[in-house]
Design an enzyme around this catalytic site. Structure first.
Site, PDB file in Angstrom:
ATOM      1  N   HIS A   1       0.823  -1.219   0.000  1.00  0.00           N
ATOM      2  CA  HIS A   1       0.000   0.000   0.000  1.00  0.00           C
ATOM      3  C   HIS A   1       0.850   1.260   0.000  1.00  0.00           C
ATOM      4  O   HIS A   1       0.529   2.248  -0.649  1.00  0.00           O
ATOM      5  CB  HIS A   1      -0.911   0.022   1.232  1.00  0.00           C
TER       6      HIS A   1
ATOM      7  N   ASP B   1      -5.735  -9.121 -15.528  1.00  0.00           N
ATOM      8  CA  ASP B   1      -6.526 -10.340 -15.405  1.00  0.00           C
ATOM      9  C   ASP B   1      -6.253 -11.298 -16.558  1.00  0.00           C
ATOM     10  O   ASP B   1      -6.201 -12.503 -16.350  1.00  0.00           O
ATOM     11  CB  ASP B   1      -8.023  -9.997 -15.339  1.00  0.00           C
TER      12      ASP B   1
ATOM     13  N   GLU C   1     -10.502  -9.782 -20.723  1.00  0.00           N
ATOM     14  CA  GLU C   1      -9.731 -10.178 -19.537  1.00  0.00           C
ATOM     15  C   GLU C   1      -9.718 -11.685 -19.346  1.00  0.00           C
ATOM     16  O   GLU C   1      -9.059 -12.186 -18.432  1.00  0.00           O
ATOM     17  CB  GLU C   1     -10.346  -9.559 -18.273  1.00  0.00           C
TER      18      GLU C   1
ATOM     19  N   CYS D   1      -5.875  -1.381 -21.014  1.00  0.00           N
ATOM     20  CA  CYS D   1      -5.853  -0.627 -19.759  1.00  0.00           C
ATOM     21  C   CYS D   1      -5.185  -1.405 -18.632  1.00  0.00           C
ATOM     22  O   CYS D   1      -5.198  -0.966 -17.488  1.00  0.00           O
ATOM     23  CB  CYS D   1      -7.258  -0.189 -19.365  1.00  0.00           C
TER      24      CYS D   1
HETATM   25  C1  PEP Z   1      -7.010  -5.628 -15.722  1.00  0.00           C
HETATM   26  O1  PEP Z   1      -7.449  -6.703 -15.280  1.00  0.00           O
HETATM   27  O2  PEP Z   1      -6.023  -5.550 -16.492  1.00  0.00           O
HETATM   28  C2  PEP Z   1      -7.664  -4.358 -15.353  1.00  0.00           C
HETATM   29  C3  PEP Z   1      -7.313  -3.221 -15.902  1.00  0.00           C
HETATM   30  O3  PEP Z   1      -8.605  -4.406 -14.347  1.00  0.00           O
HETATM   31  P1  PEP Z   1      -8.256  -4.522 -12.775  1.00  0.00           P
HETATM   32  O4  PEP Z   1      -6.765  -4.410 -12.633  1.00  0.00           O
HETATM   33  O5  PEP Z   1      -9.017  -3.438 -12.105  1.00  0.00           O
HETATM   34  O6  PEP Z   1      -8.774  -5.901 -12.479  1.00  0.00           O
HETATM   35 MG    MG Z   2      -9.411  -6.723 -14.320  1.00  0.00          MG
END
Ligand code: PEP
Ligand code: MG
Length: 572
Positions: free
Chosen positions: A192, A457, A433, A504
């Site tokens: 964190h 993911d 994902e 992302c």
């Molecule tokens: C991902 O899984 O790459 C993503 C952007 O979502 P999170 O990290 O919030 O699961």
């Molecule tokens: Mg994700």
């Protein structure tokens, strides 16, 4: 000049004078008295008042962190408050006091045992030990009447703070204008404290190990968070080189050297992070994680509250696109008032769009109402110009889910119509994902305006490697050819269906991978705001044809190590 290596945590560099932070020195307890000499009732009362004091300090720290770095990061302090109320821990301390141990020693002993238990666990659970240390130190400071975290909030300008490890409270206390960098002996990138330092844009290198202890107060240091190194007595060339690796914010949109536009957007977890994203020149928001509005509270947010949050993002980026992800809870993201089921494999369980379409459909519809209303305030869909609002659905694994989600948007729009409420339909997209979504990308893209690859993911599910387990960290690698093939399949499917495609996951923010990602055909890259300038700079240097050739070579590799050799980067 001497170079120490660690793990780059905030990819920025800073130069300043070393200053050790040794909070434990102020927390030395007096010798243990004989148990018969201890007034247990008085000690219990002291412990209770220390708990009250610690609680107040934690709430103050929470409010400060929420204001400065955002709600999501501030949520860690709620966990601290829970430790303060943990019946087992509090009961153990009370029992020890009852047996004639003074309050300070009782806290120290019982917390030491709990810290040791957490340290024995794998992955992020081990990092909870840091949180426990933080709570222990607050209790000891109250008992020993030592001032709160001494001086961390008003360090002199140009300080490079050195510590064994920093706690989240310590880090949230820091003034980013005064602190030129942070280096720690231990701790990881996902702790964190490291996340908070990143949100504050403080250059940081963690886990430097024993050699850091040889650095003395006042030594000149360069903290190079991009390269993961700390340089003692750096020469001017080393400082200039590290500073030169930091791109300055580019506010305009960028294109490759041969003119292909690539959007470079920011990921945010709260409204508080929007100004930093704009300052770093992000072309809008590529991932607005709406979870922050739902976790860390006792009841669900109202439609108006959600509307305000989305409208704030649109007004920060009036000429850009803002991609809002619908609620992605479940898995490791628990929401107390939603009564989510306990599951053996929560990451493979009821999370993301699965919950929204099933037992929490009401929540989903309220969120869609808020988003469609906000779309009217921000211009609505514009699938060619990259502006206005877009919505994407997390953890899709079936075509029917996308059909049901699109139908839900249409039905909410019809309701708003009937009510005479101003609204617009945003662009609609799916996160890629899961392997299922990558295999079905063509079918999904036919039904949507865009796809966005969530590599955090995707790598976890393609490689069957828990994203939070250090033991399989080398499997959870988006550069593995299997993951690259899943990405390639997605980008080809999007191109075939005339949909745009973004990324992302964390992979998008690594400037060393920009050429490869452009070569793989991504139209948009979305990342922590801090890496936006460096990625924009890289995009401008890319030649699309060469990038495609590089991507083809990477896709033809058998192993992650070959991809690393091809890109000239280390790794698994
Ligand atoms: C991902 O899984 O790459 C993503 C952007 O979502 P999170 O990290 O919030 O699961
Ligand atoms: Mg994700």
């Amino acid at each position: 000049m001497r170079t120490l290596t660690g793990v780059g945590s905030t990819p920025l560099s800073g130069v300043g004078a070393a200053r050790w932070y040794r909070p434990e020195a102020a927390l030395t307890l007096p010798d243990r008295p004989d148990p018969s000499a201890v007034d247990a009732d008085a000690e219990l009362a002291r412990f209770e008042s220390a708990r009250d004091e610690a609680r107040e300090a934690i709430r103050d720290a929470r409010d400060r962190a929420a204001e400065r770095v955002g709600e999501e990061e501030a949520a860690v302090f709620d966990a601290h408050e829970q430790f303060l109320d943990d019946p087992e821990l509090v009961g153990d301390v009370g029992d020890a006091i009852g047996d004639g141990t003074p309050a300070g020693h009782a806290v120290n002993d019982r917390f030491a045992a709990a810290i040791e238990r957490f340290e024995g666990l794998d992955g992020p659970m081990a990092e909870r030990a840091d949180d426990l240390r933080d709570v222990r130190d607050r209790l000891l400071r109250a008992l020993l009447e030592v001032d709160s975290v001494v001086g961390l909030g008003d360090l002199p300008d140009g300080t490079v703070l050195l510590a064994e490890r920093l706690t989240p409270s310590d880090t949230a206390e820091l003034d980013p204008d005064a602190v030129a960098g942070i280096a720690t002996v231990s701790g990881g990138r996902t702790a964190h404290a490291a996340i908070i330092a990143r949100s504050l844009s403080i250059p940081a290198v963690v886990g430097v190990g024993e050699p850091l202890r040889e650095v003395e107060d006042g030594d000149d240091l360069l903290v190079d968070g991009a390269a993961g190194r700390v340089v003692v007595d750096p020469d001017p060339e080393a400082c200039a080189a590290a500073a030169g690796t930091e791109a300055t914010a580019v506010t305009e949109r960028v294109a490759t050297a041969d003119g292909r536009p690539v959007e470079v957007a920011a990921n945010v977890g709260s409204e508080a992070e929007l100004p930093a994203a704009a300052d770093r020149g992000a072309d809008g928001i590529g991932l607005f994680r709406t979870e922050f509005l739902f976790i860390d509270r006792d009841s669900r947010p109202s439609e108006d509250e959600q509307y305000e949050a989305v409208a704030a993002a649109l007004s920060t980026f009036p000429d850009d696109r803002v991609v809002v992800r619908t609620l992605d809870v479940g898995g490791d993201k628990r929401v107390p008032y939603l009564d989510l089921p306990d599951e053996t494999n929560p990451f493979l369980g009821r999370r993301g769009i699965r919950l929204s379409l099933d037992e929490h459909r009401d929540l989903f519809e309220t969120q869609l109402r808020a988003v469609l209303r906000a779309a009217a305030s921000g211009g609505g869909a514009d699938s060619t110009g990259g502006e206005g609002l877009a919505v994407m659905f997390p953890l899709v694994s079936r075509v029917e889910e996308v059909e049901a989600a699109v139908a839900a948007v249409e039905s909410v729009a019809a309701d708003l119509d009937a009510e005479g409420v101003d609204h617009a339909i945003p662009e609609l997209g799916a996160m890629i994902e899961t392997p299922a979504a990558a295999f079905l990308a063509d079918r999904l893209a036919e039904r949507l305006d865009f796809l966005s690859v969530g590599t955090n993911d995707l790598a976890q599910y393609v490689m069957a490697a828990d994203r939070e387990n250090d033991g399989v960290a080398d499997y959870h690698d988006p550069l593995h050819p299997a993951v690259l093939r899943a990405i390639d399949r997605t980008t080809s499917a999007a191109a075939g269906a005339d949909a745009w495609v973004g990324m992302c996951g964390e992979m998008a923010g690594d400037p060393a991978l920009t050429e490869l990602l452009v070569g793989l055909g991504l139209d948009e890259l979305s990342m922590s705001a801090v890496t936006v300038p460096a990625v924009k700079e890289r995009v401008r240097a890319v030649d699309t044809e060469e990038a495609r050739a590089l991507a083809d070579e990477a896709l033809a590799c058998d192993a992650r190590s070959e991809v690393g050799d091809l890109l000239g980067i280390d790794g698994a």
